[in-house]
Structures are given as C-alpha cells and as structure tokens.
Design an enzyme around this catalytic site. Sequence first.
Site, mmCIF file in Angstrom:
data_model
loop_
_atom_site.group_PDB
_atom_site.id
_atom_site.type_symbol
_atom_site.label_atom_id
_atom_site.label_comp_id
_atom_site.label_asym_id
_atom_site.label_seq_id
_atom_site.Cartn_x
_atom_site.Cartn_y
_atom_site.Cartn_z
ATOM 1 N N GLU A 1 -23.525 -6.861 26.028
ATOM 2 C CA GLU A 1 -24.081 -8.155 25.631
ATOM 3 C C GLU A 1 -23.302 -8.727 24.452
ATOM 4 O O GLU A 1 -23.072 -8.060 23.451
ATOM 5 C CB GLU A 1 -25.553 -8.001 25.232
ATOM 6 C CG GLU A 1 -26.179 -9.324 24.800
ATOM 7 C CD GLU A 1 -27.560 -9.134 24.179
ATOM 8 O OE1 GLU A 1 -28.359 -10.082 24.216
ATOM 9 O OE2 GLU A 1 -27.818 -8.045 23.640
ATOM 10 N N CYS B 1 -38.482 -9.874 28.217
ATOM 11 C CA CYS B 1 -39.797 -10.521 28.196
ATOM 12 C C CYS B 1 -40.653 -9.938 27.074
ATOM 13 O O CYS B 1 -40.831 -8.729 26.999
ATOM 14 C CB CYS B 1 -40.497 -10.318 29.540
ATOM 15 S SG CYS B 1 -42.160 -11.009 29.577
ATOM 16 N N PRO C 1 -25.100 -3.388 31.567
ATOM 17 C CA PRO C 1 -24.562 -3.782 30.250
ATOM 18 C C PRO C 1 -25.008 -2.780 29.197
ATOM 19 O O PRO C 1 -26.200 -2.474 29.087
ATOM 20 C CB PRO C 1 -25.182 -5.164 30.021
ATOM 21 C CG PRO C 1 -26.431 -5.166 30.848
ATOM 22 C CD PRO C 1 -26.133 -4.319 32.052
ATOM 23 N N MET C 2 -24.061 -2.261 28.439
ATOM 24 C CA MET C 2 -24.370 -1.293 27.381
ATOM 25 C C MET C 2 -23.535 -1.603 26.150
ATOM 26 O O MET C 2 -22.303 -1.693 26.230
ATOM 27 C CB MET C 2 -24.076 0.141 27.847
ATOM 28 C CG MET C 2 -25.028 0.661 28.908
ATOM 29 S SD MET C 2 -24.601 2.341 29.438
ATOM 30 C CE MET C 2 -23.262 1.984 30.596
#
Length: 452
Positions: free
Chosen positions: A42, A115, A17-18
């Site tokens: 995204e 994270c 995804p870019m």
Amino acid sequence: MTVNTPLCFRGKKILAPMVRVGTLPMRLLALDYGADIVYCEELIDIKMLQCKRVINEVLETVDFVAPNERIVFRTCEREREHVVFQMGSADAERALAVAKLVESDVAGIDINMGCPKEYSTKVEDTVNLVKRIEKTGIAAIAVHGRKKEERPQHPVHCDVIKAISEAVSIPVIANGGSHDFIKEYADIETFQKATAASSVMVARAAMWNPSIFRKEGFCPLKDVMQDYIKYAVRYDNHYTNTKYCLCQMLREQLETTQGKKLHAAQTTQEICEVFEMGDFYEEATAIFEAKKTSLETKMQDEDDQMEDPDVIKMAVRFDKREYPPQITPKMYLLEWCRKEKHPQPVYETVQRPLDRLFCSVVTVAEQKYRSTLWDKSKKLAEQAAAIVCLRTLGVPEGKLCEGENHLINKRKRGDQECLISRDHGEDLAEPSHKKANFIEETSDMNVPKMPR
C-alpha cells in the site's frame, strides 16, 4: 478497483499487498512460481503525488521518484499485465490523480478501504456496504476476513466472506487464510471453496515462502532465497528491504550462524556474501556499470549531435570550498550584468532521466553558456554554468584564490551602514529605498564590457 486492461479476477491466485514485502523482487518471484496477479505494498496518495515518473534505462524499469530521490514505486514490463497498484487514500481527487499517474504502468488500481464497522450476527452492515461499493462500477473486491480489532492469529471469518460472495455479482477475493488454511498449494483451493470466493489472495504464507504458488510444491528455501536475491540485485532493491524480506523467510532460522550474518549485513553485497552469492553480485554489478557507461556514451553522442553550436562550453564544476561563505559565481555574474546594464542572467535547467543528473544553460546578453559536466542538483548545475560564462568573459568569479573580494567588502560596508543607522536611532525597517539603492550600487570591479 478500476483496471486499465481487461484483468480477470476469477479463479486467480494472488499475492496480497504487504507493507515492506510487496516490492518488485517479491512480486516477480511470485509470478515465477505461479501467481496470476501481484499487488504492490500500500502506497499513500500524498506521497505518490510528490513523485516524478522516470524511465530507468539501466534497469529497464519505470520509477516513481520522491523529491529526496527515494524510489517510492518501481515496476517493469515483466509484471505489466499482472500488477495491481494499491493506494491508501481518504480523498477522491487525490486518489484519481494517483490513478492517472500510474495507470499506464499497471494492470489494475486498488483502494484500501478497511471497514470501521464491527460485524453483526448476520453481517447485514458489511454486506450492504459491499453492495453499495459494487454499484460504483468496480471490477472486484477483496475481503480480509477479520474484524478491525483482530490480529493475524485470530481465526478468519470464512462465513462473512461467503456471505459477501453470495450477495454480489462481481468477483470476491478471499484474504486472511494463511493462519488457518493455507499451508501448501492445495490449501489455496480449500480456502476458496470455504469462502465461495472467486479468487484467493495469499499474504503471510507467500511472505514465508513465495513458492506456495507452485503447483508442484515448495522449492527448497535456499533456492527461493537465492532467486529472491537475484531479483533484488537485478532491480537495485534497497538493501534494507531485501534484508527484511529474507528475514521473514528465515523465520526460526534467524538465530543460526547464517541468520546472524544476515542480520549484521549492511549492504546488498554483504547480503549476497551471506548466501554465497558474492561472485554473482560482482558479475551483475559489472554488467550494470558497463550498460550505464554505454548509455551515457550514447546520450553524450546524441547531445553532441543535437547541441546548439552557439553554446559556449567548458568542463567545470562548482566547488563551494573554493569560495568564501555566501559568495557564489551566480552572484558575481548577476553583479556584472547589472554593472553592464544587461538583463539579468536566465538559467534553463534539464534533468537527465538515466541518472537524474542536471545540466544548466545560462543566457547572458543573448549568448548561451554551459558546463559539459552534469551535476547532482539544479543549484550546482546553475553555478557551473555561471562559472563558464564568467571565465569566458574574463570576469572574476569570487574564488578565494582571487584575492580581495569586492562582494564581501560590499556586504561589510552594508553591515557598517546598518550599525551606524542603529547608533543614530534610525528605524531600520523604514528606509527600504536605501536597501534598493545598495543593491543597485555599481562596484569598483574592473571588468571588460560586452558589445551591445
């Protein structure tokens, strides 16, 4: 990640995804060159929940369209079994709602969950987090091997990805190898072995040249860019996005004559001309226009066959330049209904999927009226329907050419009453009954009566 079909995540080469890169043309091109799975850029949950799912019959795509008519996500049958929809979300209910919105059009759904914790020496925190996530029932997990403060030029932490791969039973997708490892197709396997991952996700190396997925080796950049442009034109990609992706491919060639022309291009046609594809653009545009006309004719025929014969129709549009400020046909129709003691007009408006235009039917005294012309907004369609009704009844519609406008005079009288009240010190906020009486006041308009 949850999947709609049994999508396998082992031994796969994946387009990462870019943002601004992972739109439909790039995804399709990556598939052509050998990618097994392709991710969209995204997309934020709140933005997606504002969208309406539309079948685009001209492009043969499924479009998710924002209220401002912008295409937020576009997909097609070619990638149906390969595309993974990635969303950004911090709310479980919103994430579920988006998943339900797109689930029938994609092969998998991915939640971007960077994270926030820094890696410890033995990465226990990261591994424990992944184990917790695994227990939720996800089909795979992609790991970008960098800390939150690290940038693409920093070395990828293969050891961390490997520790995660060895700690869980679900497939682990390694990401982040473009800088240190992936320079050509064979390097994808090298990165996979270094991380012990099930699959590899490629970002920047694919952005620079999506033929990185081609077993036989790179295609000439010129051919790659022309193939990309063909998809961009075929699927009506916005020129700014097309231009951005081509600039990423040109890289150091941006200062060449061709690069400067690309930078100056302001339309898809101009981009095509930069790459000597002007004829292709004209041919493709002609094909789409012919297809659109054919579909419009077909839909009109179907509308005519299904049309309620009791609906009175005229080919009219509302042009606000023909009316005084703040005066509309809808206002005149409402005034007439009140004078004749009919129920107020009821408008039923539909949007056509093909071109997202609107048509409205107004019901007055159990008779329906509509314009045969479709408009670009719900408000315009309703005004056109009101015009049809007024003209059928022979009632003035408020146009400037009709001379003295009783609604304007009525408003002036109302303004004068307010000024008089103010001069006498009356509290304008109190007598709401006066405003109501004013609204219900009958006009001096000489109009025909409809049988009841």
